[in-house]
Design a protein around this motif. Sequence first.
Motif, PDB file in Angstrom:
ATOM      1  N   GLY A 193     -14.529  -3.941   6.820  1.00 22.71           N
ATOM      2  CA  GLY A 193     -14.838  -4.793   6.436  1.00 22.71           C
ATOM      3  C   GLY A 193     -13.989  -4.281   4.786  1.00 22.71           C
ATOM      4  O   GLY A 193     -14.328  -4.700   3.685  1.00 22.71           O
ATOM      5  N   GLU A 194     -13.295  -2.988   5.004  1.00 23.05           N
ATOM      6  CA  GLU A 194     -12.904  -2.049   4.028  1.00 23.05           C
ATOM      7  C   GLU A 194     -11.410  -1.951   3.989  1.00 23.05           C
ATOM      8  O   GLU A 194     -11.171  -2.531   4.741  1.00 23.05           O
ATOM      9  CB  GLU A 194     -13.467  -1.217   3.306  1.00 23.05           C
ATOM     10  N   GLY A 195     -10.379  -1.198   2.919  1.00 23.33           N
ATOM     11  CA  GLY A 195      -8.895  -1.545   3.212  1.00 23.33           C
ATOM     12  C   GLY A 195      -8.041  -0.407   2.485  1.00 23.33           C
ATOM     13  O   GLY A 195      -9.077   0.667   1.896  1.00 23.33           O
ATOM     14  N   VAL A 196      -7.103  -0.595   2.301  1.00 19.78           N
ATOM     15  CA  VAL A 196      -6.517   0.668   1.334  1.00 19.78           C
ATOM     16  C   VAL A 196      -5.253   0.058   0.761  1.00 19.78           C
ATOM     17  O   VAL A 196      -4.668  -0.993   1.829  1.00 19.78           O
ATOM     18  CB  VAL A 196      -6.046   2.119   2.515  1.00 19.78           C
ATOM     19  N   THR A 197      -4.888  -0.106  -0.315  1.00 14.90           N
ATOM     20  CA  THR A 197      -3.301  -0.347  -0.399  1.00 14.90           C
ATOM     21  C   THR A 197      -3.118   0.470  -0.708  1.00 14.90           C
ATOM     22  O   THR A 197      -2.990   1.989  -0.954  1.00 14.90           O
ATOM     23  CB  THR A 197      -3.596  -0.719  -1.827  1.00 14.90           C
ATOM     24  N   LEU A 198      -1.433   0.571   0.102  1.00 15.82           N
ATOM     25  CA  LEU A 198      -0.474   1.471  -0.387  1.00 15.82           C
ATOM     26  C   LEU A 198       0.943   1.250  -0.993  1.00 15.82           C
ATOM     27  O   LEU A 198       0.953   0.211  -1.032  1.00 15.82           O
ATOM     28  CB  LEU A 198       0.009   1.829   1.278  1.00 15.82           C
TER      29      LEU A 198
END
Length: 198
Positions: free
Chosen positions: A166-171
Amino acid sequence: MARHLAITYVRHFVTKENEAKQYIGWTNVPVIQPKNVSHELKAEIVMTSDLLRCRQTAHLLFPNHVIECSYRWRELNFGDFEGKTYEQLQTVKAYRRWLDDPFRYAPPNGETFAQFEARIEQAVSDAIHRSVSHVVVVTHGGVIRYILSKYAPDIRPFWEWHVPFGEGVTLYNTKERWKERMRCISLAAVHFKGSENG
């Protein structure tokens, strides 16, 4: 002039099978739905693995978006290990061999890491050829680990990356650098309020 393209990779919400520590690569199971999920993420295109847990997460996070589903964003196929836990598999010779060198050996009736990698790269190609500046991809832990090990500005091995459910990362990168498969310029963690669900 450089054209910028940010891609946000979000790990699906947790499932009962995740909590039981089962291997569920291509096993199609639902998420435990979190309450009151909110965020300020603006997406021009939302892509997702075609497996139920990712589709459900994408619809919860982006209820007003058209969701593009593709098998290419799936987790590794764990073959005969699907649905089983470490405790159930620890004495199996093929499992021990795979654990010792997962980049060389595949689970019986599963996917090699090279097949997994080629599939994800095809999915990335599809994302970077869109005429937008921000794509959100709802996918799986292994996929995000691969992306980060290959494209994050900070060079770290596959197993050293972790993105919670339920979390993420933006590249952040330019389209040109994405097309040349160059590492990203920067990254930022993405958190969703109310997404803590185990």
